[in-house]
Design a protein around this motif. Structure first.
Motif, PDB file in Angstrom:
ATOM      1  N   ALA A 113      35.060  45.502  37.440  1.00  0.00           N
ATOM      2  CA  ALA A 113      35.741  45.216  36.179  1.00  0.00           C
ATOM      3  C   ALA A 113      35.265  43.869  35.645  1.00  0.00           C
ATOM      4  CB  ALA A 113      37.247  45.206  36.383  1.00  0.00           C
ATOM      5  N   PRO A 114      34.710  43.833  34.426  1.00  0.00           N
ATOM      6  CA  PRO A 114      34.158  42.572  33.912  1.00  0.00           C
ATOM      7  C   PRO A 114      35.217  41.496  33.699  1.00  0.00           C
ATOM      8  CG  PRO A 114      34.160  44.278  32.204  1.00  0.00           C
ATOM      9  CD  PRO A 114      34.499  44.953  33.489  1.00  0.00           C
ATOM     10  N   GLU A 115      36.459  41.905  33.402  1.00  0.00           N
ATOM     11  CA  GLU A 115      37.487  40.911  33.101  1.00  0.00           C
ATOM     12  C   GLU A 115      38.012  40.198  34.352  1.00  0.00           C
ATOM     13  OE1 GLU A 115      39.523  44.980  33.255  1.00  0.00           O
ATOM     14  OE2 GLU A 115      37.640  44.105  32.523  1.00  0.00           O
ATOM     15  N   PHE A 156      36.715  42.208  39.968  1.00  0.00           N
ATOM     16  CA  PHE A 156      37.127  43.031  41.101  1.00  0.00           C
ATOM     17  C   PHE A 156      36.322  44.336  41.099  1.00  0.00           C
ATOM     18  CE2 PHE A 156      41.744  41.285  40.627  1.00  0.00           C
ATOM     19  CZ  PHE A 156      41.319  40.050  41.096  1.00  0.00           C
ATOM     20  N   THR A 157      35.868  44.755  42.267  1.00  0.00           N
ATOM     21  CA  THR A 157      35.194  46.044  42.389  1.00  0.00           C
ATOM     22  C   THR A 157      36.236  47.103  42.718  1.00  0.00           C
ATOM     23  OG1 THR A 157      33.130  45.033  43.114  1.00  0.00           O
ATOM     24  CG2 THR A 157      33.436  47.370  43.608  1.00  0.00           C
ATOM     25  N   HIS A 158      36.367  48.091  41.828  1.00  0.00           N
ATOM     26  CA  HIS A 158      37.377  49.132  41.954  1.00  0.00           C
ATOM     27  C   HIS A 158      36.783  50.394  42.565  1.00  0.00           C
ATOM     28  CE1 HIS A 158      40.619  47.467  39.226  1.00  0.00           C
ATOM     29  NE2 HIS A 158      39.603  46.645  38.979  1.00  0.00           N
ATOM     30  N   HIS A 159      37.545  51.030  43.424  1.00  0.00           N
ATOM     31  CA  HIS A 159      37.188  52.367  43.884  1.00  0.00           C
ATOM     32  C   HIS A 159      37.427  53.352  42.742  1.00  0.00           C
ATOM     33  CE1 HIS A 159      36.831  50.969  48.015  1.00  0.00           C
ATOM     34  NE2 HIS A 159      37.958  50.306  47.837  1.00  0.00           N
ATOM     35  N   GLU A 185      39.471  54.059  37.023  1.00  0.00           N
ATOM     36  CA  GLU A 185      38.409  54.879  36.440  1.00  0.00           C
ATOM     37  C   GLU A 185      37.899  55.875  37.484  1.00  0.00           C
ATOM     38  OE1 GLU A 185      35.383  52.588  34.477  1.00  0.00           O
ATOM     39  OE2 GLU A 185      36.845  51.241  33.541  1.00  0.00           O
ATOM     40  N   ALA A 186      37.128  56.840  37.000  1.00  0.00           N
ATOM     41  CA  ALA A 186      36.642  57.901  37.886  1.00  0.00           C
ATOM     42  C   ALA A 186      35.591  57.409  38.866  1.00  0.00           C
ATOM     43  CB  ALA A 186      36.080  59.048  37.044  1.00  0.00           C
ATOM     44  N   VAL A 187      34.795  56.414  38.446  1.00  0.00           N
ATOM     45  CA  VAL A 187      33.613  56.006  39.204  1.00  0.00           C
ATOM     46  C   VAL A 187      33.765  54.560  39.684  1.00  0.00           C
ATOM     47  CG1 VAL A 187      31.094  55.793  39.129  1.00  0.00           C
ATOM     48  CG2 VAL A 187      32.235  57.565  37.770  1.00  0.00           C
ATOM     49  N   ARG A 188      33.324  54.304  40.877  1.00  0.00           N
ATOM     50  CA  ARG A 188      33.329  52.941  41.429  1.00  0.00           C
ATOM     51  C   ARG A 188      32.637  51.986  40.456  1.00  0.00           C
ATOM     52  NH1 ARG A 188      33.630  50.145  46.260  1.00  0.00           N
ATOM     53  NH2 ARG A 188      32.048  48.533  46.613  1.00  0.00           N
ATOM     54  N   HIS A 189      33.267  50.831  40.219  1.00  0.00           N
ATOM     55  CA  HIS A 189      32.721  49.901  39.227  1.00  0.00           C
ATOM     56  C   HIS A 189      33.305  48.513  39.454  1.00  0.00           C
ATOM     57  CE1 HIS A 189      36.659  50.872  37.642  1.00  0.00           C
ATOM     58  NE2 HIS A 189      36.606  49.772  36.927  1.00  0.00           N
ATOM     59  N   GLY A 220      45.002  46.062  43.533  1.00  0.00           N
ATOM     60  CA  GLY A 220      46.169  45.289  43.143  1.00  0.00           C
ATOM     61  C   GLY A 220      45.782  44.178  42.195  1.00  0.00           C
ATOM     62  N   VAL A 221      46.620  43.167  42.097  1.00  0.00           N
ATOM     63  CA  VAL A 221      46.406  42.081  41.141  1.00  0.00           C
ATOM     64  C   VAL A 221      45.568  40.957  41.734  1.00  0.00           C
ATOM     65  CG1 VAL A 221      48.507  42.586  39.853  1.00  0.00           C
ATOM     66  CG2 VAL A 221      48.605  41.016  41.802  1.00  0.00           C
ATOM     67  N   ARG A 222      45.235  41.040  43.037  1.00  0.00           N
ATOM     68  CA  ARG A 222      44.396  40.031  43.685  1.00  0.00           C
ATOM     69  C   ARG A 222      43.243  40.715  44.411  1.00  0.00           C
ATOM     70  NH1 ARG A 222      49.351  39.150  45.610  1.00  0.00           N
ATOM     71  NH2 ARG A 222      48.691  39.487  47.775  1.00  0.00           N
ATOM     72  N   ALA A 223      42.136  39.998  44.513  1.00  0.00           N
ATOM     73  CA  ALA A 223      40.926  40.576  45.098  1.00  0.00           C
ATOM     74  C   ALA A 223      41.154  41.056  46.516  1.00  0.00           C
ATOM     75  CB  ALA A 223      39.791  39.548  45.060  1.00  0.00           C
TER      76      ALA A 223
END
Length: 290
Positions: A203-205, A208-211, A197-201, A163-166
């Motif tokens: 986001a530099p901006e 947040f760590t995305h699944h 995205e396809a891979v866990r990462h 979402g928009v918050r951690a």
């Protein structure tokens, strides 16, 4: 790569109206038309729309075209009932599925599902409902409530991945528990938010760590193949795209089908990125996005 088509086909719902992309309605409609014309196999060609914005969508539709909708219950029961009635009366619209955050309809899953079921009494029983638990970290009450309502219509769960918050991003432990609980109960689920995205990462901006959507697919395949929460969690934690690609390449067609029986689809605000990433990472013969 020989990744089974069943793993990726009809995976991505069009969530262009939602953050972070949050397209204006006119641009979202035009993009959806372009995607429909392109016929990309990874797309479900379902347009996700909040019930409160249905009138805005209808004002832009053309005679003779048909939009398949995933209707999101974003307000109250009255708004949801009115939106369903409008869809059923409009030949340009087809209600493909419903997504409902249960905390908007009651204090617990049982009372909330009772309220939602009463609201949907005029909606054809073949239209599936995907319910988001009141507390996502504890999916068991939802699964119990869904079992109690079995037979009313196809029922499933909804997993919010960001979402928009951690604090809206669940941990790998929470996602693994959700996936394993759904698979064990035989309850299909949809995913939403954060799977950019396809891979866990990270986001530099935002930091947040995305699944990753491929992590989630392969984690679900692991659970469907009998893996425990530790094994599922390990797949969710992989940040090496090459490793995920190798794991996808080892899936049999039957394992891919089992994974997708559990994970129905996920909503993406970008419809182009999932396709381009699958092409680059898995070397899949998908059509170019137009």
């Amino acid at each position: 790569m020989t990744v089974p088509h069943a793993l990726l086909d009809a995976l991505v719902d069009d969530a262009g109206l939602f953050p972070p992309t949050a397209l204006p309605m006119d641009r979202a409609v035009e993009r959806h038309r372009a995607d429909a014309a392109a016929g990309e196999a990874m797309h479900t060609h379902r347009f996700l729309v909040p019930a409160s914005r249905l009138g805005e969508l209808r004002s832009l539709l053309r005679d003779g075209e048909v939009f398949e909708l995933g209707l999101i219950a974003d307000q109250d029961a009255e708004t949801l009932a009115a939106a369903c009635a409008q869809i059923l009366a409009d030949p340009r619209l087809r209600l493909a599925l419903l997504e409902v955050p249960l905390k908007a309809f009651g204090e617990d899953e049982h009372t909330a599902l009772d309220a939602v079921s009463a609201t949907l009494q005029d909606v054809p029983s073949e239209v599936p409902l995907y319910a988001e638990p009141v507390v996502q970290a504890h999916p068991e009450p939802l699964l119990t409530a869904l079992a109690a309502h079995a037979g009313t219509r196809p029922l499933g769960a909804k997993l919010r991945c960001g979402g928009v918050r951690a604090e809206l991003f669940p941990s790998v432990e929470q996602v693994a528990a959700f996936v394993c609980a759904c698979v064990a109960a035989g309850v299909p689920f949809k995913a939403t938010a954060g799977l950019h995205e396809a891979v866990r990462h990270t986001a530099p901006e935002t930091g947040f760590t995305h699944h990753g959507y491929l992590n989630l697919l392969l984690a679900t395949a692991t659970a469907a193949d009998g893996g425990d929460e530790a094994a599922v969690r390990a797949v969710l934690e992989i940040e090496d795209g090459g490793e995920l690609a190798r794991r996808a390449d080892t899936l049999t067609g039957e394992q891919a089908v089992a994974a997708r029986h559990a994970l129905v689809s996920y909503g993406s605000c970008s419809t182009a990125r999932p396709v381009s990433e699958a092409r680059a990472l898995l070397n899949t013969p998908v059509k170019e996005h137009e």
